[in-house]
Design a protein around this motif. Structure first.
Motif, short mmCIF file in Angstrom:
data_model
loop_
_atom_site.label_atom_id
_atom_site.label_comp_id
_atom_site.label_asym_id
_atom_site.label_seq_id
_atom_site.Cartn_x
_atom_site.Cartn_y
_atom_site.Cartn_z
N SER A 164 28.83 -24.49 -57.17
CA SER A 164 28.08 -23.28 -56.88
C SER A 164 28.08 -22.39 -58.12
CB SER A 164 28.68 -22.53 -55.68
OG SER A 164 28.00 -21.32 -55.46
N LEU A 165 26.89 -21.98 -58.55
CA LEU A 165 26.73 -21.08 -59.69
C LEU A 165 25.92 -19.87 -59.23
CD1 LEU A 165 26.95 -20.39 -62.73
CD2 LEU A 165 24.84 -21.69 -63.06
N THR A 166 26.44 -18.67 -59.49
CA THR A 166 25.77 -17.44 -59.06
C THR A 166 25.67 -16.47 -60.23
OG1 THR A 166 26.71 -17.68 -56.83
CG2 THR A 166 25.81 -15.53 -57.41
N LEU A 167 24.47 -15.93 -60.43
CA LEU A 167 24.23 -14.87 -61.41
C LEU A 167 23.66 -13.68 -60.65
CD1 LEU A 167 22.46 -16.96 -64.21
CD2 LEU A 167 24.88 -16.36 -64.07
N GLY A 168 24.25 -12.51 -60.85
CA GLY A 168 23.80 -11.35 -60.09
C GLY A 168 23.88 -10.08 -60.90
N ARG A 183 21.06 -18.16 -57.38
CA ARG A 183 22.15 -19.03 -56.94
C ARG A 183 21.70 -20.49 -56.96
NH1 ARG A 183 26.82 -17.88 -53.41
NH2 ARG A 183 27.60 -19.88 -52.61
N LEU A 184 22.61 -21.36 -57.40
CA LEU A 184 22.40 -22.80 -57.41
C LEU A 184 23.59 -23.46 -56.74
CD1 LEU A 184 21.10 -25.49 -58.28
CD2 LEU A 184 22.24 -25.22 -60.50
N ASP A 185 23.31 -24.26 -55.69
CA ASP A 185 24.36 -24.97 -54.96
C ASP A 185 24.03 -26.46 -54.91
OD1 ASP A 185 26.11 -22.72 -53.69
OD2 ASP A 185 24.06 -22.12 -53.25
N THR A 186 25.03 -27.29 -55.16
CA THR A 186 24.87 -28.74 -55.05
C THR A 186 26.04 -29.32 -54.27
OG1 THR A 186 26.04 -29.17 -57.14
CG2 THR A 186 23.64 -28.85 -57.26
N VAL A 187 25.74 -30.34 -53.48
CA VAL A 187 26.76 -31.07 -52.71
C VAL A 187 26.49 -32.56 -52.88
CG1 VAL A 187 27.79 -31.49 -50.46
CG2 VAL A 187 26.96 -29.21 -51.03
#
Length: 330
Positions: A164-168, A183-187
């Motif tokens: 999970s990568l979050t920029l805010g 936000r970028l989420d990978t599973v």
């Protein structure tokens, strides 16, 4: 039921910047059932040790960690005994913790081992991440970047990896507040070679005057893609939401509110079996709400509201409109 619990705490004398302490606890439970003439017992022992320190100066860097071990034994009459062991450890690090640009990182390791006569299972989990914050001198502009990774592996040959990568950011310009998040989420299940990915962006704008007017606007969009054993799919969403509140300046007898929401979702699924057809769906929803309250006198109040809703689902339309007018005297 009979329960006996014992706990104790231990702290070593601090040496300079170092501090070490821990806890021990034991819990013993016995349950007897007169109806079925059965007896069961549970014995849980837990030990934890913690440590913390700073590097050079407390304002420069902080580090702390802990290690915990739990052993639980369960004995049920006429059934096989079972043992559950759980161990976890973590380390956390902070650089410039009291500054306007603190950096932090962490690592957590855990393992749960179940040993029973019927079945056994061993699950391990590793999680790590970091965050970087920044705040302007005037406090009106705040930025953050966060990353998290979680990896789980168990004896059932399932291995999951999540990122999970979050920029805010949070910015204030006069009476305007603007919040953004990407936000970028990978599973991924590396055992079955299944994976999913989701991207999203959110923009929130708020405006509020001290006296009579405020508005909040939300714009968001997301896209998800999944690659599973039997199919691949995509889901796209977009949304616009706006809320308004108004009353005439220096007046409290009249209040107006309004809300608008537009939402669109489209999804498609493609089976990997070539004999099956792909499925595509799309839905657009529009909703409008408006309300008005007018106090004619201290005893007489008039209320008015309008609600309009429209749905377009794959070319099929449904629209409803409702208006309400009421008066109250007290």
């Amino acid at each position: 039921m009979v329960m006996v619990r014992f706990s104790s705490a231990l702290a070593l004398e601090p040496r300079g910047s170092q501090r070490v302490w821990g806890e021990l606890s034991s819990t013993y439970r016995v349950r007897e059932s007169g109806a079925s003439d059965s007896r069961s017992s549970n014995f849980l022992n837990t030990g934890t040790i913690r440590a913390s320190s700073y590097i050079w100066r407390p304002w420069f860097a902080l580090i702390n960690g802990s290690l915990s071990l739990s052993v639980e034994e369960t004995d049920i009459e006429d059934q096989p005994d079972s043992t559950n062991e759980f161990a976890t450890g973590d380390v956390r690090f902070s650089l410039f913790p009291t500054s306007r640009f603190p950096f932090s990182a962490y690592l957590i390791e855990s393992r749960n081992e179940i040993d029973g006569h019927v079945f056994g299972r061993d699950i391990s989990n590793t999680e790590y991440g970091f965050s970087q914050l920044y705040r302007s001198l005037d406090g009106k502009h705040n930025y953050r970047a966060e990353y998290e990774n979680n990896e789980q592996d168990d004896s059932d040959n399932n291995k999951f990896i999540a990122d999970s990568l979050t920029l805010g950011s949070i910015n204030r310009f006069g009476q305007h507040d603007i919040d953004t998040e990407i936000r970028l989420d990978t599973v991924e299940n590396s055992t079955t070679n299944e994976q999913a990915e989701r991207h999203s962006i959110t923009l929130d704008h708020g405006y509020g005057s001290v006296t009579s007017f405020s508005v909040d606007n939300l714009l968001s969009a997301s896209s998800s893609e999944s690659d599973l054993i039997d199919s691949t799919s995509t889901v796209d969403t977009s949304q616009l939401s706006s809320f308004l509140s108004w009353r005439p300046q220096n007046r409290r007898d009249l209040r107006l509110t309004a809300n608008l929401r537009l939402f669109e979702i489209s999804d498609s699924e493609q089976p990997k079996d070539i004999t099956l057809d792909a499925v595509e769906r799309k839905t657009l929803t529009a909703n409008l709400n408006q309300g008005l309250i007018y106090d004619i006198t201290e005893n007489l109040q008039i209320s008015e509201s309008i609600n309009a809703n429209s749905v377009d689902s794959d070319g099929e339309y449904l629209t409803t409109i409702r208006e309400t007018l009421s008066a109250r005297y007290s």
